[in-house]
Design a protein around this motif. Sequence first.
Motif: not given
Lengths: 287, 318
Positions: A91, A269, A27-28, A21, A101, A24-25, A94-95
Amino acid sequence: MALAAQDLRRLRLIANEIRKLVVEMTYVAGSGHPGGSLSIADLLALLYFRVLRVRPEDPLWPGRDRLVLSKGHAAPALYAALALRGFFPVEELFSLRRLGSRLQGHPSIVGQHRTPGVEMCTGSLGHGFAAAAGMALFGKRTGAPWRVFVILGDGEIQEGIVWEVASLARHHCLDNLIAFVDRNMMQLDGFTEDIHSLEPLAPRWEGFGWSVWEVDGHDLAALSEAVEEALEAEGTPKAIIMRTVKGKGVSFMENNPRFHGKAPKEDEYWRALGELEEEGRRILHAP
Amino acid sequence: MLPRLPWPLVHVREAYGRKLVELGRRFPDLWVLDADLSTSTKTAFFGREFPERFVNVGLQEQTMVNLAAGLALQGLRVVVSSFSVFLALRPLEMVRQSIAYPRLNVKIVATHGGVSVGPDGASHQVIEDVGIMTSIPNMEVYVPCDAPEVEAVVEHLVAEREGPAYVRLSRERIPVVHDEVDFRPGRGEVLRDGSDVAIISNGFMTPLALLAAERLSRMGIDAAVVNMTSVKPLDGDLVERMARETGFIVTAEEHNIYNGLGSRVAELLAERYPTPVRRVGVRDTFGESGLAWELLDNYGLSEFSIVHAVREGLRLRG
């Protein structure tokens, strides 16, 4: 009580999930601090899924254990652990760092930005440790059953205020306070021992009157044992110095100061995620 | 030199210390922190009465501020005290990050503000604090003018306001100009009406503004005096009304002319009702050792500096 094999496997999987996570976080989000987030993933898995008395459905339950992430830049790891523990939907992770956020770049408890499960806004190094001492002082004087956990970076303890707090906590015998030092040997600009050396680290804390444990911060069994011993010990505040690897779990991030405060790019990533997926399968199928 | 004052002189710090004890009796959730200056700030009164709710952290102002945050997060009302230079400047970043940003219920009551600190000299004479604290979002800033008003401000902040605030007190005994206090946050207090000029002042300068107005009246100049304890929130409506009624404003404060009450008044008027403003304050210079009244005279913080500013301003207007 030592960790049973199945508990150990579960915690390893959770830690690995936190790492995925985090990758991913960041990266996003396109920014963030993966290195120091990955080094505390095992600790957060252990704390949130075995040690901390918290109620995700009632984050401000007065009887909760308090955890302050004083190294606030590792927020992605904290958010991942909180989401997995059920404080808010996964979910939402990813904000991270987006306008509006709840998952601010550094932890916040302010208005609409308050993240469920976060105790104190941090990000400026050293402050969180002192606030945690305030919580522990209140707990101690009022005989509260809850405990205070605080996570410090090793670069962070170059801040003078950390040693003010270390001294103060000993004076007030805050044995309800446990500090974890994420000793990954690195800070933004490079290696701590090149920039401003911290060794010998354990004797420094001992000199301030703390009980000290030194442990491999990625060995969940050993870490768990140290935490249990520390929780039992009385009379002094306690420090657990965790020898860790910055960027742990992603080969090209490990011991690489470039990933202190930089998000993975597209190819990085995918590579990182591939490695962590592989690690997840390995944990699952280990004898 | 000490002007002849028609008012009794009272130590505001002692009034503050006694008020804290009274509040401590009424509010069992009030905690007070100090950093080894409790006998000077008079929080020691509270410490003697409620040792279980008092923390003398020793010489750790930065830790003290964060410690206060940790306590406030447990639902407590917290007051921290020290000298203003060690609260508004030394732990400034902690105040911003850990108190103001999360809007915690911590009141910063700083004593020994301004040059009137006296013999200790420049290191202890803070003339920047009001500007610094005013610049921080969520932070309210109060500079009360005498002991009864100090009590009223502290009463309001501890009993009613939930959120951060900064209060600046003097070291010296200062004149009690109030018979009755009518303190409300965000409200200025017209102590004297006048039509030629309005003197807007706070803290130690308010009694001097009253003396100046008296002297001006003997010169045929009709000066209003407004005590503006509440620097933030500022009473913009009152400032504008005084500007409309008199057409000329003089501000007086024991602070640098930059970023204090005078700056705030001038900024507000520039936007709402452009009016000539003259600022009486320290002219961007550090202090030095001396007796309080000597220093006030020396740095242009006297009755006569106010009179001079008024006359100069009126002369230029023609």
